[in-house]
Design an enzyme around this catalytic site. Structure first.
Site, mmCIF file in Angstrom:
data_model
loop_
_atom_site.group_PDB
_atom_site.id
_atom_site.type_symbol
_atom_site.label_atom_id
_atom_site.label_comp_id
_atom_site.label_asym_id
_atom_site.label_seq_id
_atom_site.Cartn_x
_atom_site.Cartn_y
_atom_site.Cartn_z
ATOM 1 N N ARG A 30 -8.714 6.183 12.208
ATOM 2 C CA ARG A 30 -7.686 6.963 11.508
ATOM 3 C C ARG A 30 -8.308 7.758 10.376
ATOM 4 O O ARG A 30 -9.226 7.299 9.710
ATOM 5 C CB ARG A 30 -6.625 6.028 10.923
ATOM 6 C CG ARG A 30 -5.910 5.157 11.909
ATOM 7 C CD ARG A 30 -4.924 5.843 12.778
ATOM 8 N NE ARG A 30 -3.919 6.589 12.073
ATOM 9 C CZ ARG A 30 -2.773 7.009 12.639
ATOM 10 N NH1 ARG A 30 -2.506 6.729 13.908
ATOM 11 N NH2 ARG A 30 -1.908 7.696 11.950
ATOM 12 N N VAL A 31 -7.758 8.936 10.163
ATOM 13 C CA VAL A 31 -8.222 9.734 9.035
ATOM 14 C C VAL A 31 -7.150 9.783 7.955
ATOM 15 O O VAL A 31 -7.296 10.457 6.952
ATOM 16 C CB VAL A 31 -8.602 11.167 9.469
ATOM 17 C CG1 VAL A 31 -9.812 11.141 10.381
ATOM 18 C CG2 VAL A 31 -7.433 11.856 10.168
ATOM 19 N N ASP A 32 -6.033 9.076 8.183
ATOM 20 C CA ASP A 32 -4.977 9.054 7.159
ATOM 21 C C ASP A 32 -4.950 7.667 6.505
ATOM 22 O O ASP A 32 -5.874 6.884 6.665
ATOM 23 C CB ASP A 32 -3.623 9.408 7.780
ATOM 24 C CG ASP A 32 -3.313 8.517 8.994
ATOM 25 O OD1 ASP A 32 -4.050 7.551 9.241
ATOM 26 O OD2 ASP A 32 -2.315 8.800 9.681
ATOM 27 N N ASP A 33 -3.898 7.361 5.797
ATOM 28 C CA ASP A 33 -3.853 6.074 5.098
ATOM 29 C C ASP A 33 -3.250 4.971 5.949
ATOM 30 O O ASP A 33 -2.439 4.175 5.490
ATOM 31 C CB ASP A 33 -3.095 6.230 3.774
ATOM 32 C CG ASP A 33 -3.863 7.131 2.836
ATOM 33 O OD1 ASP A 33 -5.103 7.054 2.845
ATOM 34 O OD2 ASP A 33 -3.227 7.928 2.128
#
Ligand code: WTA
Length: 692
Positions: free
Chosen positions: A560-563
């Protein structure tokens, strides 16, 4: 180029050993370094020959058609299912471009069908009534049960009638809070039969999480059981439901009926707390109902289910899937990605509380008329050989699981595996997080005796079904790569400006056109749907995942590149954990990051600033962890609480998570520039407190 063409040509002609030698030769010519001799793993000639898709060439032929003419590609497949009325002339419509207006996806609109009918009645009509639909394996070895398709239909109809008699109508929500008992898929199918919208909540979620979901979808009824047994542990589910129902009714959403299955192996009826006016024992009321229940015919675009999932903000999102497209997509992906044949016995270890259980324990396999194994317990009870014991017992041919389970078993040694035969296995599958090459190889060599291809399927709650997956038999695999997109899926990799990048590259994984299994909205919040998924890179659906593509076009998911973090394949929003921590009266501030973990993939690492004057203590640590368990569930408990006198913030007050991630993973020489922080000194303090 010559080497490349030859490799493909040889593979297509099924000369695997030559292909492999040639690819090594090619590597030598090109001066490349291959990770090991296993870098390319070819399906056996025999497997390929019998597979639905036997070569890369055949895949390309089908893939190209699915992209050039999706309407006819998917219509042909959909025609194999039962439709009361065929869909409108326009097979699908879509707008995925936020700049052109509302995001709107429809497939088979106007078509009238029912997914429960297609799972059960249709298979029975085609002569499979006496085939086993579900083998249920209890927590305790030796405790089991099974249902044929005929028996499953009877059970589903009884519950469907009970729901109807109690006022549940088409479009009503039903919350299902059940463990892996037969009653879980029965409930899902019964809801689908009458057009009710099921919302299954994983039975590991806490009362607070249940309240949140009840408040959001306002169910007509909650279906649960009194208790569950997992390994040696007994969990009192009914108590959790009682407290959730009382809290939601205090907040204005009251549920009048709680249907409770008496799971007496875990807890006797008499020991269960009971509210006479609200609760009903499943066994007392459902078997009384008729085993015949007419189907509620629904539009392809009528909702089938709601499933809450985590995102980058605190509130879980109710992902909405509709009927027709989801049905066609889960059935088709199941058939091709596992090369499913009617003689297969299929076991997916996922819980129906997650999307994998929806699409690939229940709907996908049953739509194909498969025999499914459903396991109530945990993989290490009574010992680490339990999975292979189950595989041998039911002669499982397709085994689908998560990398975290592979890694946890790998740690315990091969002998737990090799003392079982596992001869029945022919295809393995992986889902939920990237599978590291060493776990892939162990899974392949030890579990599958170097015989079974692994389908490493990349997909999401939102996508409904597989998006990038090997088709076993069609092409060589690379350990750790999910390989190529499924039919109809146009994946693209974009840079940070949203520009598509070609060839060998790394970037953000997006999808360009709709596919039948795509989610249609977030429950009650279409705007959030548009901003979360379609605004980051206008023109595309953004998955939230990073991905690279190698020179041969293989896809490698990088996380994932988000939180959002992925703990043991469970998707958890850092914001949810932070809000659980700050709800603790002694917590002033919290920031959560994911760190690499040998078995779980990632683990939860929390930086916590206590309220002024509150000392760091073991008791406080424990009660902070407890707070997360109560607000979300035990599976989201942080592994580490790192005391933080302050958090690294920019001058505008934004927490610099990049720095926290480096501190958490002890990559202290990679902290980067800290001079722009409002108070750079904070970083030194955090490093000092790292191991306290
Ligand atoms: C991750 C689970 C790498 C990914 C089906 C995605 C994967 C998130 C894979 C969705 C895979 C799932 N390789 N990563 N084969 N499968 N993921 O919604 O980060 O629970 O965005 O759906 O899991 O998680 P979800």
């Amino acid at each position: 180029d010559l080497a490349n063409n030859l490799t493909t040509a040889l593979h297509l002609r099924h000369l695997p050993s030559l292909t492999s030698r040639l690819s090594k030769l090619k590597a030598v010519i090109l001066g490349e370094h291959l990770a090991s001799d296993d870098d390319l793993i070819l399906p056996s000639h025999d497997f390929s020959q019998k597979a639905h898709v036997s070569s890369f060439e055949k895949y390309l032929e089908m893939y190209n058609r699915s992209i050039e003419d999706p309407a006819s590609f998917w219509s042909d497949i959909a025609s194999e299912f039962y439709w009361k009325k065929k869909w409108d002339q326009q097979v699908y419509s879509e707008n995925l471009d936020i700049r052109k207006g509302k995001i709107d996806i429809e497939w088979f609109k106007g078509g009238i069908t029912n997914i429960c009918y297609n799972c059960l009645d249709k298979n029975i009509e085609s002569g499979n009534g006496d085939k086993i639909a579900i083998h249920w394996e209890g927590n305790e070895p030796g405790v089991d049960d099974s249902l044929t398709y005929n028996q499953l239909l009877d059970r589903v109809c009884q519950l469907a009638n009970y729901l109807k008699d109690n006022g549940v109508k088409k479009g009503d929500s039903v919350i299902v809070y059940l463990p892996m008992l037969m009653e879980l898929p029965i409930t899902m199918l019964a809801c689908a039969r009458i057009g009710a919208v099921h919302s299954v909540v994983f039975a590991g979620f806490s009362a607070d999480s249940l309240v949140q979901r009840i408040m959001d979808c306002k169910p007509k009824i909650v279906i649960t059981c009194n208790a569950i047994k997992r390994g040696k542990k007994i969990i009192n589910l009914k108590e959790i439901v009682d407290s959730a129902l009382s809290e939601s009714s205090q907040n204005g959403v009251s549920v009048d009926l709680c249907l409770t299955y008496a799971n007496e192996s875990a807890m006797k009826k008499e020991a269960t707390k009971w509210q006479k006016e609200r609760d009903a024992w499943w066994q007392d009321v459902v078997p009384e109902c008729s085993t015949k229940c007419d189907v509620e015919w629904v539009d392809a675009e009528d909702p089938l289910f709601l499933l809450y999932t985590s995102g980058s903000t605190g509130k879980p999102k109710g992902v909405v899937h509709t009927t027709g497209g989801y049905m066609i997509y889960t059935a088709t992906t199941f058939k091709y990605a596992f090369d499913y044949k009617p003689s297969d016995v299929y076991w997916c270890t996922a819980d129906c509380g997650w999307i994998t259980g929806h699409s690939y324990v229940a709907y996908g396999p049953l739509l194909n008329g498969a025999t499914v194994v459903l396991y109530e317990g945990v993989p290490n009870y009574p010992d680490f050989g339990r999975c292979w014991d189950i595989v041998d017992k039911y002669k499982v041919t397709i085994f689908y699981t998560a990398p975290t389970l592979v890694r946890s078993l790998m740690r315990e040694g091969d002998e737990h595996v090799t003392r079982y035969s596992r001869k029945s296995l022919r295809v393995l599958g992986s889902v939920g997080e990237p599978i590291n090459p060493s776990a892939w190889r162990w899974f392949f060599n030890v579990v599958g005796d170097s015989r079974c291809p692994i389908s490493d399927t990349w997909w999401q709650t939102e996508t409904g079904g597989f998006m990038i997956t090997p088709l076993p038999g069609a092409w060589p695999q690379r350990p750790g790569s999910a390989t190529f997109p499924f039919f109809g899926v146009q994946t693209v990799i974009v840079d940070e400006k949203g520009k598509e990048i070609e060839g060998e590259c790394s970037g953000y994984l997006c999808v360009k056109k709709s596919w039948p299994g795509a989610f249609r909205t977030l429950y009650g919040d279409h705007e959030r749907y548009e901003t979360t998924y379609f605004s980051a890179f206008p023109g595309y659906y953004f998955s939230g995942d990073g991905c690279s593509r190698d020179k041969d076009g293989y896809h490698w998911l990088t996380g994932r590149v988000d939180d959002v973090i992925n703990v043991s394949g469970h998707r958890i929003g850092t914001a949810e954990v932070e809000s659980a921590l700050v709800s603790h009266p002694q917590c002033a501030e919290a920031a959560v990051v994911g760190v690499e973990h040998e078995v779980k993939g990632q683990s939860i690492y929390a930086f916590v600033t206590p309220v002024e004057g509150v000392p760091y203590s073991e008791d406080l640590r424990k009660s902070l962890v407890l707070s997360v368990r109560t607000h979300i569930g035990a599976f989201a408990a942080p592994d580490k609480i790192h005391w933080a006198p302050g958090l690294p913030k920019t001058r505008s007050g934004k927490i610099m998570r990049r720095i926290l991630r480096k501190i958490a993973s002890r990559q202290l020489d990679e902290l980067g520039d800290t001079t722009t922080l409002a108070d750079p000194h904070v970083v030194d303090q955090l490093i000092e407190l790292a191991d306290s």
